[in-house]
Motif scaffolding. Structure first.
Motif, PDB file in Angstrom:
ATOM      1  N   ALA A  67       7.135  -1.663  -8.942  1.00 29.16           N
ATOM      2  CA  ALA A  67       8.219  -0.704  -9.108  1.00 29.16           C
ATOM      3  C   ALA A  67       7.892   0.641  -8.486  1.00 29.16           C
ATOM      4  CB  ALA A  67       8.530  -0.538 -10.593  1.00 29.16           C
ATOM      5  N   THR A  68       6.638   1.055  -8.532  1.00 26.71           N
ATOM      6  CA  THR A  68       6.246   2.353  -7.975  1.00 26.71           C
ATOM      7  C   THR A  68       5.952   2.294  -6.480  1.00 26.71           C
ATOM      8  OG1 THR A  68       3.954   1.913  -8.602  1.00 26.71           O
ATOM      9  CG2 THR A  68       5.320   3.132 -10.175  1.00 26.71           C
ATOM     10  N   GLY A  69       5.974   1.083  -5.888  1.00 27.22           N
ATOM     11  CA  GLY A  69       5.710   0.934  -4.468  1.00 27.22           C
ATOM     12  C   GLY A  69       4.246   0.867  -4.117  1.00 27.22           C
ATOM     13  N   ALA A  70       3.391   0.691  -5.132  1.00 24.09           N
ATOM     14  CA  ALA A  70       1.963   0.584  -4.839  1.00 24.09           C
ATOM     15  C   ALA A  70       1.658  -0.687  -4.084  1.00 24.09           C
ATOM     16  CB  ALA A  70       1.167   0.637  -6.148  1.00 24.09           C
ATOM     17  N   ILE A  71       2.446  -1.720  -4.342  1.00 27.05           N
ATOM     18  CA  ILE A  71       2.275  -2.961  -3.600  1.00 27.05           C
ATOM     19  C   ILE A  71       3.644  -3.422  -3.137  1.00 27.05           C
ATOM     20  CG2 ILE A  71       0.171  -3.700  -4.810  1.00 27.05           C
ATOM     21  CD1 ILE A  71       1.886  -5.482  -6.559  1.00 27.05           C
ATOM     22  N   SER A  72       3.641  -4.222  -2.064  1.00 29.76           N
ATOM     23  CA  SER A  72       4.899  -4.745  -1.540  1.00 29.76           C
ATOM     24  C   SER A  72       5.269  -6.019  -2.274  1.00 29.76           C
ATOM     25  CB  SER A  72       4.737  -5.039  -0.045  1.00 29.76           C
ATOM     26  OG  SER A  72       3.769  -6.060   0.159  1.00 29.76           O
ATOM     27  N   PRO A  73       6.512  -6.494  -2.106  1.00 32.28           N
ATOM     28  CA  PRO A  73       6.880  -7.776  -2.721  1.00 32.28           C
ATOM     29  C   PRO A  73       5.962  -8.904  -2.277  1.00 32.28           C
ATOM     30  CG  PRO A  73       8.828  -6.616  -2.008  1.00 32.28           C
ATOM     31  CD  PRO A  73       7.668  -5.826  -1.497  1.00 32.28           C
ATOM     32  N   VAL A 108       3.161  -6.500 -17.333  1.00 29.95           N
ATOM     33  CA  VAL A 108       3.753  -5.173 -17.148  1.00 29.95           C
ATOM     34  C   VAL A 108       2.980  -4.322 -16.139  1.00 29.95           C
ATOM     35  CG1 VAL A 108       4.279  -2.990 -18.308  1.00 29.95           C
ATOM     36  CG2 VAL A 108       4.943  -5.164 -19.358  1.00 29.95           C
ATOM     37  N   PRO A 109       1.641  -4.292 -16.168  1.00 30.19           N
ATOM     38  CA  PRO A 109       0.942  -3.464 -15.163  1.00 30.19           C
ATOM     39  C   PRO A 109       1.249  -3.887 -13.723  1.00 30.19           C
ATOM     40  CG  PRO A 109      -0.537  -4.064 -16.938  1.00 30.19           C
ATOM     41  CD  PRO A 109       0.693  -4.857 -17.141  1.00 30.19           C
ATOM     42  N   LEU A 110       1.313  -5.197 -13.480  1.00 29.36           N
ATOM     43  CA  LEU A 110       1.598  -5.653 -12.109  1.00 29.36           C
ATOM     44  C   LEU A 110       3.026  -5.322 -11.708  1.00 29.36           C
ATOM     45  CD1 LEU A 110       0.373  -7.103  -9.680  1.00 29.36           C
ATOM     46  CD2 LEU A 110       1.187  -9.278 -10.674  1.00 29.36           C
ATOM     47  N   VAL A 111       3.962  -5.468 -12.640  1.00 28.68           N
ATOM     48  CA  VAL A 111       5.351  -5.123 -12.352  1.00 28.68           C
ATOM     49  C   VAL A 111       5.489  -3.625 -12.120  1.00 28.68           C
ATOM     50  CG1 VAL A 111       7.696  -5.110 -13.293  1.00 28.68           C
ATOM     51  CG2 VAL A 111       6.249  -7.113 -13.614  1.00 28.68           C
TER      52      VAL A 111
END
Length: 452
Positions: free
Chosen positions: A69-75, A62-65
């Motif tokens: 979702a918040t845009g902190a990291i790209s796909p 959940v933390p990574l997802v």
């Protein structure tokens, strides 16, 4: 030749004229609705176990997802993140455990009527029509309806979970229960519907309730009116020798009974055991008041009276003799040398679920093929036992003053006393007193205690 074989359809008990389940029938069996507090606790236990199984997913994935979702990291950063493998493993483990847990819960609920939460809180689910297992399909649809109610967030599930509180039948069935024919019952305070033996007994008790009526019997009491004749005199005989058919005599010409002078009692005497009133007469001694009932002759005195003295006409040309002096009473024989007392008339009896009636006169031994070797003087009565639930020597029944005394003879399937809808276990070798209105269980057979 083609034979037409009629298909045998099982009859469902407890339905009204319109085919709907009757709440009164379930109540008569002893089934009680599950209380709302324990239902909520069972639901919380089931959801709590699922939350524990979902912890790896919540902690590892959940933390990574959430970062994605918040845009902190790209796909691309999500797939190449150092914790991606850990998140994938934890998510897979939680998903697998959750699916297994859900399948096991649905199968247990459909086949045994229980989940882990319901087992912990003493609740079982049954089909409301048949009072048997609800089946997997019904509980699966019930679960889908509960999940579908989340379309309306919070309000939908809350309304569905609160709906059992306004059930017009008073059974505590919610909308999802009525849609799938499921009913939740309490097995702590009521009958467990999955206990097949007790359910068979309960159905027999409700279905074969005998009519407890009393037969009008002739009175053996001495009439208070001196001129009245007894309704029934067992010792009376006519010339034909038929017992109980004595010819009544004229009230103005009473037979001599060994009392020299007698006059009617001013007040009715109270009949005491061993001191018969003899037609309401008291002995009169000249110059004295009439004696009380204690001075009257007992049954032992009247046994030596001449023929024709009691219950028949006096012999012609006979003159009553004055009463003889009473001889001293001989010493009574020891208990071991006394003759056995004659069996008294049965006062109580048993009416079985098959309609068979057994009068309890003395000691009666019941079973599949009773052996009286260890019960001297008992009368053996063999009972039909299609289900093989009776022992060879199952129950000893004895007539007592206030009812029927039952003693289990160490039977395999045991015995029980059913009183006011509640069954109490009978400990082997311990006598238990039953009264009119009670029922006795012998294996799968049920008998009601009635007064004859």
């Amino acid at each position: 030749m083609i034979w037409d074989i009629a298909e045998q359809k099982s009859t469902i008990e407890g339905l009204d004229a319109e085919g709907r389940p009757d709440p009164a029938y379930a109540q008569a069996l002893g089934l009680l609705r599950a209380p709302f507090g324990r239902r909520a606790l069972a639901f919380a236990v089931d959801v709590g176990i699922w939350a524990v199984l979902a912890l790896p997913l919540l902690i590892g994935a959940v933390p990574l997802v959430a970062k994605l979702a918040t845009g902190a990291i790209s796909p691309y950063g999500f797939l190449n993140h150092p914790d991606f493998l850990l998140a994938a493993v934890t998510a897979g483990v939680s998903t697998l455990l959750g699916v297994v847990y859900l399948v096991v819960q649905l199968i247990l609920h459909g086949v045994k009527g229980v989940t882990i939460g319901k087992a912990a809180t003493g609740i079982r689910s049954v089909n409301v029509r048949t009072l048997e297992r609800p089946r997997v399909g019904a509980v699966f649809v019930r679960f889908v309806l509960l999940i579908a109610s989340a379309i309306i967030p919070l309000l939908g599930p809350a309304f569905l979970l609160v709906s059992p509180t306004f059930d017009p039948e008073g059974r505590g069935r919610g909308l999802h229960d009525k849609a799938t024919g499921v009913w939740l019952v309490d097995v702590r305070r009521g009958l467990n519907p999955y206990d097949q033996k007790r359910m068979r007994v309960a159905r027999k008790v409700v279905k074969a309730e005998p009519t407890r009526g009393r037969s009008a019997l002739p009175s053996l009491a001495t009439p208070a009116d001196p001129d009245a004749q007894p309704e029934y005199r067992p010792a009376g005989r006519v010339s034909a020798g038929v017992i109980g058919m004595a010819r009544p005599h004229d009230a103005r010409d009473r037979p001599a009974i060994g009392l020299a002078t007698a006059a009617p009692a001013a007040t009715p005497l109270e009949v005491q055991p061993g001191t018969p009133v003899l037609g309401g007469y008291r002995e009169i001694v000249q110059g004295q008041e009439p004696t009380d009932a204690a001075a009257l002759p007992t049954a032992r005195d009247t046994e030596s009276a001449p023929a024709g003295a009691l219950g028949s006409d006096p012999a012609p040309d006979s003159v009553p003799e004055p009463p003889l002096a009473r001889e001293p009473e001989p010493e009574r024989a020891p208990e071991a040398e006394r003759a056995p007392e004659p069996a008294r008339a049965a006062v109580f009896g048993l009416v079985f679920d098959s309609g068979e009636r057994i009068a309890i006169d003395g000691a009666v031994l019941l079973g599949r093929n009773p052996d009286t070797a260890d019960h001297a003087g008992a009368r053996a009565v063999a009972l039909a036992d299609d289900s093989r639930s009776l022992s060879k020597t199952h129950l000893l029944v004895r007539s007592v003053a206030d009812g029927v005394e039952i003693t289990d003879c160490g039977s395999t399937n045991g015995s029980g006393l059913i009183r006011a809808g509640t069954e109490y276990a009978v400990v082997a070798g311990t006598p238990i007193l039953t009264t009119e209105g009670d029922s006795v269980r012998l294996g799968d057979r049920v008998a009601a205690v009635v007064r004859l």
